[in-house]
Scaffold this active site. Structure first.
Site, short mmCIF file in Angstrom:
data_model
loop_
_atom_site.label_atom_id
_atom_site.label_comp_id
_atom_site.label_asym_id
_atom_site.label_seq_id
_atom_site.Cartn_x
_atom_site.Cartn_y
_atom_site.Cartn_z
CG HIS A 1 22.43 32.97 56.95
ND1 HIS A 1 23.27 32.76 55.67
CD2 HIS A 1 23.15 33.59 57.70
CE1 HIS A 1 24.61 33.20 56.06
NE2 HIS A 1 24.42 33.80 57.24
CB THR B 1 25.22 28.19 48.09
OG1 THR B 1 24.93 27.37 49.08
CG2 THR B 1 24.93 29.77 48.81
CE LYS C 1 28.06 25.14 46.75
NZ LYS C 1 27.96 24.44 48.38
CE LYS D 1 16.96 23.26 52.81
NZ LYS D 1 17.67 24.50 52.42
NE ARG E 1 20.34 18.78 57.49
CZ ARG E 1 20.82 18.84 58.81
NH1 ARG E 1 22.05 19.23 58.91
NH2 ARG E 1 19.94 18.81 59.88
#
Ligand code: 26Y
Length: 824
Positions: free
Chosen positions: A363, A667, A671, A562, A557
């Protein structure tokens, strides 16, 4: 008599009420006169639990009888969220419950909201495991999840003076969804020493002796499939002092106090989920958790296999074990140990079985997230396993040497043992060598692991051992449950809810992209979701936001890769621009609410600083009368699965802006789009495939490409780069104390200005801000915007976790679903 008395679950409203009331009055010992929402929730949950366990029993019987291959999904994290709403939907009795609760004087939404999240996970990896369980049950695969029953899930986040504070999440006070199996226990051994000798028959015997035993007790959580009779099992292990031979001795020798202290120590193994996401810390207790869980799970799997009385060679035809990242890699070593030391098999025969059984999912490519355990630590805790790891390595390196003679460099590069001080075990390498397939979680990511971190292994094993399975999400939770009105509208046009089982049917929505009436309803639902969200923001933060503004959301997170810092710097840039605008310019500007949410690992200081900055910027901007509704900045505390179910359907734009090449998949991007939001994103992870599916004109892409990242970083390193001028103005603003305590944020600035800007915030800043301006423009044309969102939803079929699980089944597990007939 057995048959006659076999319990049947309730099916009608009256039966539901009867069971629920009975549970409230007897199991919970509450009188109906003071039955509050919590009691109503508890009673309803117990009623559904009865229902699930009946189907659970039948499913397990059916699967045992069919005697087919089973999937075992080993994951240290299962981020399940709430279970009641999902149980009601999946067994098809939500309407019954709604009516019944109504008669008892409750609104189903209020009842459902009483439930505490099961938060046994950090983020993406744990939530993926939860979506996979839902899909495996919904597709009738015989599948078990194995994990740990942490007493404390991921901490609850509070914000105090802008800082994150962590509160323990004790969630087991009332958990109706688990079945303790005190009869299913496994003793797990730690420490001790290895005795090798030749027995009377002249055979080498290895035995692992003494040390200490800890008991694993099984707790089973039923996993209902959507619209199927299948209820699979999630087995979570809880640790407890062993009553095994060499631990019981203490009690007998009168050392009562120290024996009780030992008991406590045993229980700490499953006490707490490690709150790090993509950040490895190498703590001994974490290694203990890993072995404890792997050993207990394998023991359980082997016990089940042995009951079939098959030959060992058939083991891989009966058992597929999937490793969710390297966290369960010790299971490979443990199986090899049992087959050789305990079952007396030859090394090669055992190893053949092992490698055919395991599959490994990677991952991440981030070096700080790759697990390594120190050799001295493993030597101490698991002395026999260390020997086996050395043997696995020796065999592997010999094989490599035969294929690549004289390539010493290659040997040291691929060795499981890193020759550092102390020596370290590279768990990812062990996982690759012990598995028959290795997969990444999105196309770009699967390509990257083949060309970077696992490049040598592709040379050694050939490319076929490596594959891609792009992640997916369950449309049951992430469309129907989170956004019931949207789901209902879609069903009204498609004629049924069949799309929840076959998400590709959404493509029929394309016909309504220009349907006026439909678009109006579509937009109304988004607006209603935003009103609900505004309500939540007001209660949670005291800030009131205008639901007509553009809702721009980044929830995940908090991590430097990110790039929440890029987002907040962009917000400050916008703030500075607003301050300079004329009244006419302000009138033309699209009002915006920037919403953030997410937890920082408690020891990740930079991530905590980002949270602090977001909150301080919010305080200033939200109270600046001169700005008003044009810009609000919100940090939603304690982002978790149930908050995601409120936030995601309310978003207009969501941000997936990681430095290209760092986010394996993502992911939540799926959504958000599935719920009628658009995306601003880099060409990273699944963003790329989402773009391919829904069309470039429906995604706001920006920033440098993964293939250019290395060169850019290289340039930074040699000092030939200049920080973007607009970004420097943002830094000046921060440094001047606009957001208070200017010293507090220095590290965020110096990471970019002085320390090489590893995450390329400056390189992407201009492109990011320009793209945000494009979004403002596009949003003004609501008619076109709504069409874009409908078109996007219609093309999201690919991202269901059902597709994903079928791909695992075909290309990794080699397993077919169990055929089920409707029965009663
Ligand atoms: C080693 C330990 C500290 C550790 C613990 C948790 C390492 C990693 C993690 C969690 C990783 C994680 O959540 N990874 C995410 O997995 C998602 C599902 O595949 C991806 O969508 C996402 O890009 C990736 O960051």
């Amino acid at each position: 008599a057995w048959k006659k008395y076999a319990p049947k679950g309730f099916t009608t409203k009256d039966e539901f009420e009867e069971t629920t009331v009975k549970h409230i009055e007897t199991t919970l010992a509450r009188s109906l006169f003071n039955c509050d929402e919590l009691a109503a929730y508890s009673g309803t949950a117990l009623a559904f639990k009865d229902r699930l366990i009946i189907d659970w029993n039948k499913t397990q019987q059916r699967q045992t009888f069919a005697d087919q291959k089973r999937i075992y999904y080993l994951s240290l994290e299962f981020l399940m969220g709430r279970a009641l709403d999902n149980a009601m939907l999946n067994v098809g009795l939500k309407d019954v419950a709604k009516e019944g609760l109504g008669e008892l004087g409750f609104r189903i939404e209020d009842v459902v909201n009483q439930e505490h999240d099961a938060a046994l996970g950090n983020g993406g990896l744990g939530r993926l495991a939860a979506c996979f369980l839902d899909s495996m049950a919904s597709l009738n695969y015989a599948a078990w999840g194995y994990g740990l029953r942490y007493r404390y899930g991921i901490f609850k986040q509070e914000i105090e003076n802008g800082y994150q504070v962590e509160i323990p999440d004790y969630w087991l006070d009332f958990n109706p969804w688990e079945f303790p199996r005190h009869d299913v226990t496994v003793d797990v051994q730690f420490y001790g020493w290895v005795n090798k000798y030749t027995n009377d028959e002249g055979k080498q015997v290895v035995s692992w002796q003494d040390g200490e035993l800890v008991s694993a007790v099984a707790y089973d959580v039923p996993i209902p499939g959507y619209g199927t009779p299948t209820v699979n099992n999630l087995r979570l292990w809880s640790s407890k002092a062993s009553t095994g031979e060499f631990d019981f001795a203490k009690f007998n020798s009168g050392e009562y106090e120290s024996a009780v202290a030992d008991e406590q120590r045993a229980e700490t193994i499953s006490a707490v989920l490690y709150p790090n996401d993509n950040l490895e810390r190498g703590k001994e207790l974490r290694l203990k958790q890993q072995y404890f869980w792997c050993a207990a799970s394998l023991h359980d799997i082997l016990r089940r296999f042995k009951k079939t009385k098959r030959k060992w060679s058939e083991f891989p035809d009966q058992v597929a074990i999937q490793l969710n990242d390297t966290h369960p890699t010790l299971a490979i070593v443990e199986l090899q140990r049992i087959l050789t030391d305990v079952e007396g098999m030859e090394w090669n025969e055992a190893w053949d079985i092992v490698t055919k059984t395991f599959g490994y999912t990677n991952h991440t490519v981030l070096p700080e997230a790759l697990e390594k355990w120190s050799v001295p630590l493993i030597q101490h805790l698991l002395p026999r396993h260390l020997q086996i790891i050395y043997d696995i390595n020796l065999n592997f390196l010999q094989q490599v040497e035969r294929r690549f003679p004289k390539d010493r460099e290659m040997l040291s590069r691929v060795s499981i043992i890193e020759e550092s001080q102390p020596k370290m075990i590279r768990m990812a390498y062990l996982a690759i060598i012990g598995s028959h397939k290795v997969n990444g979680v999105a196309e770009l990511h699967s390509d990257l692991i083949k060309t970077t971190i696992f490049k040598d292994f592709v040379k050694i094993y050939g490319p076929d051992k490596f594959t891609n399975v792009t992640n997916g999400i369950t449309p049951r939770r992430w469309l129907h449950q989170a956004n019931p009105r949207l789901s209902e509208l879609i069903a009204s046009k498609l004629g049924s809810y069949e799309f929840l089982k076959d998400l590709t049917l959404l493509n029929k929505l394309e016909a309504f992209v220009e349907d006026k009436e439909f678009k109006k309803e579509w937009a109304e639902i988004k607006y209603a979701n935003k009103v609900r969200m505004a309500q939540h923001i007001l209660t949670a933060t005291g800030v009131s936001v205008n639901p007509k503004a553009l809702f721009d959301v980044q929830v995940k997170r908090i991590h430097e890769y990110k790039r929440q810092q890029l987002n907040i710097f962009g917000v400050i840039h916008r703030y500075l621009a607003i301050k300079k605008m004329t009244p006419e310019e302000r009138k033309k500007l699209q009002p915006r609410v920037s919403i953030f949410g997410g937890k920082a690992a408690p020891g990740y200081w930079m991530a905590k600083t980002i949270i602090h900055l977001i909150n301080k910027v919010g305080e200033v901007i939200n109270n600046d009368k001169d700005v008003g509704d044009l810009l609000k900045v919100i940090f939603v505390p304690d982002y978790n699965v149930s908050k995601a179910e409120i936030i995601i359907p309310a978003s207009d734009i969501s941000e997936h802006i990681s430095t290209a090449g760092t986010e394996a998949s993502g992911t939540s991007n799926m959504k958000f789009v599935l719920n009628g939001g658009l995306v601003i994103g880099t060409l990273d992870g699944a963003n790329i495939e989402i773009t391919r599916e829904i069309g470039e004109q429906n995604v706001f892409l920006f920033g440098n490409l993964a293939e250019d990242v290395d060169d850019l970083r290289h340039n930074h390193f040699y000092g030939n780069y200049q920080v973007n001028a607009e970004l420097l103005k943002v830094f000046d603003c921060i440094k001047s104390g606009t957001f208070g305590d200017e010293g507090a944020f220095g590290a965020l600035i110096s990471a970019i200005v002085e320390h090489g800007d590893f995450y390329l915030v400056s390189d992407d800043f201009e492109s990011y801000c320009q793209t945000q301006d494009l979004i403002d423009e596009a949003y003004k044309n609501q008619d076109e915007w709504v069409s874009k969102t409908i078109l996007s939803v219609s093309r999201m079929g690919f991202f269901t976790s059902d597709r994903c699980i079928n791909e695992y089944a075909d290309s990794i597990w080699n397993i077919e679903p169990l055929s089920v007939k409707e029965e009663n």
